[in-house]
Scaffold this motif. Structure first.
Motif, PDB file in Angstrom:
ATOM      1  N   GLU A 320       0.814  -1.218   0.000  1.00  0.00           N
ATOM      2  CA  GLU A 320       0.000   0.000   0.000  1.00  0.00           C
ATOM      3  C   GLU A 320       0.845   1.265   0.000  1.00  0.00           C
ATOM      4  N   PHE A 321       2.143   1.130   0.298  1.00  0.00           N
ATOM      5  CA  PHE A 321       3.023   2.292   0.313  1.00  0.00           C
ATOM      6  C   PHE A 321       3.980   2.311  -0.878  1.00  0.00           C
ATOM      7  N   GLN A 322       3.767   1.456  -1.839  1.00  0.00           N
ATOM      8  CA  GLN A 322       4.628   1.413  -3.017  1.00  0.00           C
ATOM      9  C   GLN A 322       3.965   2.179  -4.154  1.00  0.00           C
ATOM     10  N   TYR A 323       4.533   3.319  -4.483  1.00  0.00           N
ATOM     11  CA  TYR A 323       3.955   4.190  -5.497  1.00  0.00           C
ATOM     12  C   TYR A 323       4.775   4.198  -6.792  1.00  0.00           C
ATOM     13  N   HIS A 324       5.955   3.614  -6.764  1.00  0.00           N
ATOM     14  CA  HIS A 324       6.817   3.605  -7.944  1.00  0.00           C
ATOM     15  C   HIS A 324       7.389   2.205  -8.137  1.00  0.00           C
ATOM     16  N   SER A 325       7.640   1.865  -9.392  1.00  0.00           N
ATOM     17  CA  SER A 325       8.239   0.572  -9.692  1.00  0.00           C
ATOM     18  C   SER A 325       9.685   0.540  -9.200  1.00  0.00           C
ATOM     19  N   VAL A 326      10.096  -0.613  -8.725  1.00  0.00           N
ATOM     20  CA  VAL A 326      11.460  -0.802  -8.237  1.00  0.00           C
ATOM     21  C   VAL A 326      12.074  -1.965  -9.000  1.00  0.00           C
ATOM     22  N   PHE A 327      13.274  -1.759  -9.536  1.00  0.00           N
ATOM     23  CA  PHE A 327      13.952  -2.813 -10.283  1.00  0.00           C
ATOM     24  C   PHE A 327      15.138  -3.331  -9.479  1.00  0.00           C
ATOM     25  N   VAL A 328      15.195  -4.641  -9.342  1.00  0.00           N
ATOM     26  CA  VAL A 328      16.324  -5.298  -8.689  1.00  0.00           C
ATOM     27  C   VAL A 328      17.024  -6.147  -9.739  1.00  0.00           C
ATOM     28  N   CYS A 329      18.292  -5.876  -9.946  1.00  0.00           N
ATOM     29  CA  CYS A 329      19.051  -6.594 -10.975  1.00  0.00           C
ATOM     30  C   CYS A 329      19.097  -8.081 -10.650  1.00  0.00           C
ATOM     31  N   PRO A 330      18.675  -8.932 -11.586  1.00  0.00           N
ATOM     32  CA  PRO A 330      18.697 -10.379 -11.320  1.00  0.00           C
ATOM     33  C   PRO A 330      20.103 -10.971 -11.316  1.00  0.00           C
ATOM     34  N   VAL A 331      21.080 -10.210 -11.802  1.00  0.00           N
ATOM     35  CA  VAL A 331      22.462 -10.709 -11.829  1.00  0.00           C
ATOM     36  C   VAL A 331      23.189 -10.320 -10.541  1.00  0.00           C
ATOM     37  N   LEU A 332      23.209  -9.025 -10.249  1.00  0.00           N
ATOM     38  CA  LEU A 332      23.894  -8.553  -9.046  1.00  0.00           C
ATOM     39  C   LEU A 332      23.007  -8.621  -7.806  1.00  0.00           C
ATOM     40  N   ARG A 333      21.696  -8.788  -8.028  1.00  0.00           N
ATOM     41  CA  ARG A 333      20.725  -8.825  -6.929  1.00  0.00           C
ATOM     42  C   ARG A 333      20.795  -7.553  -6.084  1.00  0.00           C
ATOM     43  N   GLU A 334      20.907  -6.434  -6.781  1.00  0.00           N
ATOM     44  CA  GLU A 334      20.927  -5.135  -6.124  1.00  0.00           C
ATOM     45  C   GLU A 334      19.862  -4.242  -6.740  1.00  0.00           C
ATOM     46  N   GLN A 335      19.304  -3.369  -5.925  1.00  0.00           N
ATOM     47  CA  GLN A 335      18.285  -2.448  -6.416  1.00  0.00           C
ATOM     48  C   GLN A 335      18.931  -1.376  -7.282  1.00  0.00           C
ATOM     49  N   SER A 336      18.255  -1.023  -8.358  1.00  0.00           N
ATOM     50  CA  SER A 336      18.810  -0.016  -9.260  1.00  0.00           C
ATOM     51  C   SER A 336      18.812   1.357  -8.594  1.00  0.00           C
ATOM     52  N   SER A 337      19.654   2.230  -9.117  1.00  0.00           N
ATOM     53  CA  SER A 337      19.772   3.589  -8.589  1.00  0.00           C
ATOM     54  C   SER A 337      20.078   4.522  -9.752  1.00  0.00           C
ATOM     55  N   ASP A 338      20.222   5.801  -9.462  1.00  0.00           N
ATOM     56  CA  ASP A 338      20.553   6.759 -10.522  1.00  0.00           C
ATOM     57  C   ASP A 338      21.912   6.448 -11.134  1.00  0.00           C
ATOM     58  N   GLU A 339      22.836   5.977 -10.303  1.00  0.00           N
ATOM     59  CA  GLU A 339      24.168   5.639 -10.807  1.00  0.00           C
ATOM     60  C   GLU A 339      24.192   4.267 -11.479  1.00  0.00           C
ATOM     61  N   ASN A 340      23.249   3.418 -11.129  1.00  0.00           N
ATOM     62  CA  ASN A 340      23.209   2.055 -11.679  1.00  0.00           C
ATOM     63  C   ASN A 340      21.792   1.745 -12.166  1.00  0.00           C
ATOM     64  N   PRO A 341      21.373   2.386 -13.268  1.00  0.00           N
ATOM     65  CA  PRO A 341      19.991   2.238 -13.736  1.00  0.00           C
ATOM     66  C   PRO A 341      19.762   0.908 -14.453  1.00  0.00           C
ATOM     67  N   PRO A 342      18.508   0.507 -14.621  1.00  0.00           N
ATOM     68  CA  PRO A 342      18.205  -0.700 -15.400  1.00  0.00           C
ATOM     69  C   PRO A 342      18.446  -0.454 -16.887  1.00  0.00           C
ATOM     70  N   MET A 343      18.961  -1.468 -17.569  1.00  0.00           N
ATOM     71  CA  MET A 343      19.279  -1.353 -18.990  1.00  0.00           C
ATOM     72  C   MET A 343      18.582  -2.476 -19.755  1.00  0.00           C
TER      73      MET A 343
END
Length: 386
Positions: A320-343
């Protein structure tokens, strides 16, 4: 989550409390029944002019029956279970909540006027206008009251809907007709539908038909099926509850429409339908136990979590508090960020930018997708924006 275990423990306390109360009432009823029977016997003896010795025998018999019932022993077991559940709940509360939460938040300098405005708007948004006025008066921030009159209008509309008066809502919807259509909302049509049903059930068939010709016809080209159902309701005037269209009379339509009106009203004001202050506090409340545990663990390792750009553990605060999509890299298993965006790779699979750099070894050489046989080069990958 720890809150789930708290809810379960609280539910157990409630269950044991109900069981103990029911058992106590059962024992009391048994005692009252025995006493009433003894009184009845003694009254019968008085009418028969029998001696007091017989009263003594009745009382002795009552005493024996009460001893046999052993009410204290019956209640002791239930009370013990309740005390155990309550004790566990209190211990869980002490374990889950720390009186000192200063370690779990960052010190951020907020402007007092901004905070006061947020609090005042929260009161007005909740319909607490007197409280909001008092707060604005005491803090001396007049800017916090700029949404008061708009929310007063909204609550006057909602209060009218509670007594089945749709005129204020219809007037507001007509005034904002174009904006509602731009938002893809059919609020105005739904209001007219409810008004039509109200007229049909409380007024006459002719009045309902006249209302439909005036207010429903403009929507006929896009909502023919819905209007056809409403027209069929004319055959069941004053007995719509016995018709195949009885669901039009459900009170849930009013509740859902009030929610939609609130959502659209706030949207046209450029505001969220929920109080930002309420959402922030609720989300913080759910995430606080995890943050407190994290600070304790990191303090033992002599690390400072406030210096981190990303927390080392996820904070689950519910969907109920999730308003934006969140991507977690399936390779590094880390959440994306501005410095490490999804590609996005040419094959359609998505990994993080750092994964692509590692797979390509920071060069223009082709690399294989970790999920399919396709090959790609880093320049072919495109950044995704959620």
């Amino acid at each position: 989550m720890e809150l789930d275990s708290l809810r379960e423990a609280f539910d157990r306390v409630i269950e044991k409390r109900a069981s103990s109360s029911a058992k106590a009432q059962e024992v009391i009823d048994q005692i009252v029944n025995e006493v009433e029977q003894a009184i009845t016997k003694m009254q019968m003896m008085n009418t028969d002019s029998m001696g007091s010795a017989d009263h003594s025998s009745v009382l002795a018999e009552l005493k024996a029956k009460l001893n046999e019932l052993a009410p204290l022993n019956q209640l002791e077991g239930c009370q013990k279970e309740l005390n155990v559940a309550l004790s566990k709940y209190l211990k869980l509360l002490e374990k889950s909540f720390s009186p000192d939460i200063s370690k779990a938040y960052r010190n951020v300098d907020f402007e007092a006027s901004t905070i006061n405005s947020i609090i005042a708007n929260h009161f007005y948004r909740q319909g607490l206008f007197d409280l909001g006025d008092s707060f604005v008066c005491e803090c001396g921030e007049s800017d916090g009251a700029h949404l008061k009159f708009q929310f007063q209008e909204m609550y006057s509309i909602l209060e009218a809907m509670q007594v089945r008066n749709l005129q204020p809502a219809l007037s507001w919807a007509a005034k904002n007709h174009d904006q509602l259509l731009q938002n893809g909302s059919m609020l105005e049509l739904k209001l007219h539908q409810l008004q039509f049903v109200e007229i049909l059930t409380k007024g006459s068939r002719d009045e309902a038909l006249k209302y439909a010709r005036t207010h429903l016809v403009p929507f006929a080209s896009l909502h023919k099926a819905e209007i056809q159902k409403l027209m069929a309701c004319l055959l069941w005037a004053h007995r719509l509850d016995q018709s195949p269209y009885a669901e039009f009379m459900s009170s849930t339509h009013w509740e859902k429409l009030a929610e939609e009106l609130t959502h659209q009203f706030c949207g046209l004001l450029g505001q969220s339908s929920e109080s930002p202050l309420g959402v922030a506090i609720s989300a913080g409340f759910q995430g606080l136990p995890t943050l407190l545990k994290l600070t304790t663990v990191m303090a033992a390792k002599k690390q400072e979590w406030q210096a981190m750009k990303q927390l080392p553990v996820p904070i689950d605060i519910g969907p109920e508090f999730q308003y934006h999509s969140v991507f977690v890299c399936p390779v590094l298993r880390e959440q994306s960020s501005d410095e490490n965006p999804p590609m996005l790779m040419p094959c359609g699979h998505v990994v993080s930018k750092q994964s692509i750099m590692k797979l390509s070894k920071s060069s223009s050489r082709p690399f294989k997708c970790p999920y399919c046989p396709s090959e790609a080069v880093a320049s072919q990958c495109k950044q995704l924006h959620f």
